[in-house]
Design an enzyme around this catalytic site. Structure first.
Site, PDB file in Angstrom:
ATOM      1  N   VAL A  62       0.813  -1.220   0.000  1.00 24.01           N
ATOM      2  CA  VAL A  62       0.000   0.000   0.000  1.00 24.01           C
ATOM      3  C   VAL A  62       0.845   1.269   0.000  1.00 24.01           C
ATOM      4  O   VAL A  62       0.337   2.350  -0.323  1.00 24.01           O
ATOM      5  CB  VAL A  62      -0.979   0.033   1.202  1.00 24.01           C
ATOM      6  CG1 VAL A  62      -1.952  -1.118   1.123  1.00 24.01           C
ATOM      7  CG2 VAL A  62      -0.239   0.060   2.527  1.00 24.01           C
ATOM      8  N   TYR A 153       3.965   5.632  15.696  1.00 21.23           N
ATOM      9  CA  TYR A 153       2.625   5.063  15.525  1.00 21.23           C
ATOM     10  C   TYR A 153       1.547   6.085  15.873  1.00 21.23           C
ATOM     11  O   TYR A 153       0.586   6.280  15.103  1.00 21.23           O
ATOM     12  CB  TYR A 153       2.487   3.823  16.405  1.00 21.23           C
ATOM     13  CG  TYR A 153       1.168   3.105  16.252  1.00 21.23           C
ATOM     14  CD1 TYR A 153       0.933   2.275  15.171  1.00 21.23           C
ATOM     15  CD2 TYR A 153       0.166   3.244  17.209  1.00 21.23           C
ATOM     16  CE1 TYR A 153      -0.279   1.609  15.037  1.00 21.23           C
ATOM     17  CE2 TYR A 153      -1.041   2.581  17.089  1.00 21.23           C
ATOM     18  CZ  TYR A 153      -1.262   1.763  16.001  1.00 21.23           C
ATOM     19  OH  TYR A 153      -2.459   1.112  15.866  1.00 21.23           O
ATOM     20  N   ALA A 154       1.702   6.751  17.010  1.00 22.58           N
ATOM     21  CA  ALA A 154       0.687   7.712  17.443  1.00 22.58           C
ATOM     22  C   ALA A 154       0.574   8.873  16.467  1.00 22.58           C
ATOM     23  O   ALA A 154      -0.522   9.351  16.169  1.00 22.58           O
ATOM     24  CB  ALA A 154       1.006   8.215  18.850  1.00 22.58           C
TER      25      ALA A 154
END
Length: 259
Positions: A62, A153-154
């Site tokens: 992706v 990630y956050a």
């Protein structure tokens, strides 16, 4: 959820993505899974087809714009329509903010955020041409508060929420709805360490008013609703699926009463 419609689910081979595939295919939706684990993807495809479900695996990264364009065009060619997109593909890395490497930070963003955008952009012309569609992106409870060692990630998940709102506004006139879900602590392979560590597990449960981990099928059920016509006037929202964690006081709750 109308049988015969077509959904693309990225990251649909394991975890919450797999739960979405199970839920939708069980309701008669034809599924195209997009992933990068071809052997496991083909195994998933065979297993679900043997159950009479319409599921096809497509190998595609992706974060690669050319690969996304190719695989989405193949899916439309093979299925003849494109009604739903669920962006469940994602990775997580842990590192202190003071020492996180730029390359690692960019990799997380490229999959969790940019990959989601590329998929949305790729399906857009097909959905717009055919009268509309519905998209659900995966945010996270970590989109809503900071956490130690999870800056990459956050950051990516916080941006996913804002991306979702912008797409919802931009594409409303094309009858394309775009929403997000923010799962809390769910019983998956990713959370296995937390569920097995009694100390860490109690820390999590002490912050969760419902005092339990969620189940993958509970996340899939909310996504099913957001994709369906039952949510036809819902767009640009993020729904926490966290047992009340984000709604509660951040100070730890008292221990549960002993019977």
């Amino acid at each position: 959820m109308n049988a015969g419609k077509v959904a693309i689910v990225t990251g649909g081979v394991t975890g919450l993505g797999r739960a979405v595939v199970e839920r939708l295919s069980n309701r008669g939706v034809r599924i195209a899974i997009v992933g990068i684990t071809e052997e496991l993807g083909r195994e998933t495809e065979r297993s679900l087809q043997e159950q009479g479900r319409s599921v096809v695996y497509y190998d595609g990264d992706v974060s690669d714009e050319e690969a996304v364009s190719r695989v989405v065009s193949e899916i439309y060619r093979d299925f003849g329509r494109m009604d739903y997109l669920v962006n469940a593909a994602g990775i997580i890395t842990r590192a202190p903010a003071k020492s996180v490497q730029k390359e690692d930070y960019q990799q997380v963003l490229s999959i969790n955020l940019v990959g989601g955008l590329l998929m949305c952009q790729a399906v857009y012309p097909y959905m717009a041409k055919d009268g509309g569609g519905s998209i659900v992106n995966f945010g996270s409870m970590l989109a809503h508060y900071g956490s130690k060692n999870l800056i990459s990630y956050a950051s990516s998940k916080g941006a996913v929420i804002q991306m979702t709102k912008c797409l919802a506004v931009d594409w409303a006139e094309d009858n394309i709805r775009v929403n997000a879900v923010s799962p809390g602590y769910i019983e998956t392979q990713l959370s296995a360490g937390a569920t097995k560590d009694p100390v860490f597990k109690e820390r999590i449960l002490s912050r969760t008013p419902q005092r339990r981990f969620g189940r993958p099928e509970e996340v899939a059920a909310v996504i099913d609703f957001l994709l369906s016509d039952d949510a036809s006037f819902v767009t640009g929202v993020d729904i926490p699926i966290d047992g009340g964690l984000l709604a509660g006081d951040p100070v730890l709750y008292p221990p549960a009463a002993q019977s």
